[in-house]
Design a protein around this motif. Structure first.
Motif, PDB file in Angstrom:
ATOM      1  N   PHE A  48       0.839  -1.198   0.000  1.00  0.00           N
ATOM      2  CA  PHE A  48       0.000   0.000   0.000  1.00  0.00           C
ATOM      3  C   PHE A  48       0.873   1.247   0.000  1.00  0.00           C
ATOM      4  CE2 PHE A  48      -1.861   3.518   2.309  1.00  0.00           C
ATOM      5  CZ  PHE A  48      -3.081   3.698   1.668  1.00  0.00           C
ATOM      6  N   ASP A  51       2.657   1.710  -3.331  1.00  0.00           N
ATOM      7  CA  ASP A  51       1.723   2.194  -4.353  1.00  0.00           C
ATOM      8  C   ASP A  51       1.413   3.671  -4.164  1.00  0.00           C
ATOM      9  OD1 ASP A  51       1.651  -0.379  -5.399  1.00  0.00           O
ATOM     10  OD2 ASP A  51      -0.309  -0.869  -4.513  1.00  0.00           O
ATOM     11  N   GLU A  52       1.163   4.066  -2.932  1.00  0.00           N
ATOM     12  CA  GLU A  52       0.858   5.471  -2.642  1.00  0.00           C
ATOM     13  C   GLU A  52       2.046   6.372  -2.997  1.00  0.00           C
ATOM     14  OE1 GLU A  52      -2.199   6.960  -1.225  1.00  0.00           O
ATOM     15  OE2 GLU A  52      -2.794   5.069  -2.178  1.00  0.00           O
ATOM     16  N   GLU A  54       4.095   5.766  -5.330  1.00  0.00           N
ATOM     17  CA  GLU A  54       4.348   5.554  -6.757  1.00  0.00           C
ATOM     18  C   GLU A  54       5.704   4.899  -7.020  1.00  0.00           C
ATOM     19  OE1 GLU A  54       3.512   9.266  -8.776  1.00  0.00           O
ATOM     20  OE2 GLU A  54       1.381   9.119  -8.280  1.00  0.00           O
ATOM     21  N   PHE A  98       3.506   8.176   3.761  1.00  0.00           N
ATOM     22  CA  PHE A  98       2.324   7.744   3.011  1.00  0.00           C
ATOM     23  C   PHE A  98       1.399   6.858   3.849  1.00  0.00           C
ATOM     24  CE2 PHE A  98       5.475   8.916  -0.095  1.00  0.00           C
ATOM     25  CZ  PHE A  98       4.739   9.670  -0.998  1.00  0.00           C
ATOM     26  N   ASP A 100      -1.469   5.918   5.983  1.00  0.00           N
ATOM     27  CA  ASP A 100      -2.787   6.505   6.182  1.00  0.00           C
ATOM     28  C   ASP A 100      -3.705   5.406   6.723  1.00  0.00           C
ATOM     29  OD1 ASP A 100      -5.360   7.555   5.981  1.00  0.00           O
ATOM     30  OD2 ASP A 100      -4.973   8.554   4.074  1.00  0.00           O
ATOM     31  N   LYS A 103      -7.409   5.341   5.434  1.00  0.00           N
ATOM     32  CA  LYS A 103      -7.543   4.887   4.047  1.00  0.00           C
ATOM     33  C   LYS A 103      -7.255   3.386   3.934  1.00  0.00           C
ATOM     34  CE  LYS A 103      -6.055   6.203  -0.616  1.00  0.00           C
ATOM     35  NZ  LYS A 103      -5.219   7.137  -1.380  1.00  0.00           N
ATOM     36  N   GLN A 107      -9.915   0.664   2.612  1.00  0.00           N
ATOM     37  CA  GLN A 107      -9.612  -0.182   1.454  1.00  0.00           C
ATOM     38  C   GLN A 107      -9.410  -1.648   1.844  1.00  0.00           C
ATOM     39  OE1 GLN A 107      -6.406   1.388  -0.951  1.00  0.00           O
ATOM     40  NE2 GLN A 107      -7.418   3.356  -1.205  1.00  0.00           N
TER      41      GLN A 107
END
Length: 151
Positions: A48, A51-52, A54, A98, A100, A103, A107
């Protein structure tokens, strides 16, 4: 136990052989004497964060399937080096920005039904540090890796 992920260091020759022989791949993945990096259940949270941020590395999906069940994936030395460089460019403290928990909970980042909280940040960061160091060391040795997923 749950779904856990780990990486085991192998030589390029061993990896080539494992690509041809799923039983050997399993033996190599289970070798307790081999250098390894055990991420426990932190793998999905780390993914996660990657990915956040990038970071174009997927610790679960990258590599080449070594068995029919896709529980073992082979990472050749070039893939290991690419990931090691990406991890070096994203130090753990920066990746932690990043995090969170709201979130991640929304998710349902594994482990699902787990409500992520502020105290989980350190768990993910420490596992990421170990992962980044393991990839760096593996790259220095010109090694490949076998990613093992168990549930």
């Amino acid at each position: 136990m749950g779904m856990v992920l780990s990486f085991v260091r192998v030589t390029p020759k061993q990896l080539d052989q494992a690509l041809e022989d799923p039983e050997l791949a399993e033996e190599l993945a289970e070798d307790e004497d081999a250098a390894s990096c055990y991420l426990d259940k932190a793998w999905a949270g780390i993914q996660f964060l990657l990915d956040e941020a990038e970071v174009l590395v997927d610790i679960y999906e990258d590599g080449e399937a070594l068995d029919e069940e896709a529980t073992l994936f082979g990472w050749d030395p070039d893939q290991v080096a690419y990931a090691a460089e990406a991890f070096a460019e994203m130090p753990a403290d920066k990746l932690a920005e990043f995090f969170d928990p709201k979130k991640m909970s929304e998710q349902e980042v594994y482990p699902q039904r787990h409500l992520w909280g502020a105290d989980d940040r350190d768990y993910l960061v420490e596992n990421y540090r170990q992962l980044a160091e393991f990839f760096k060391e593996s790259t220095a040795k010109g090694a490949g890796l076998i990613r093992a997923f168990s549930f």
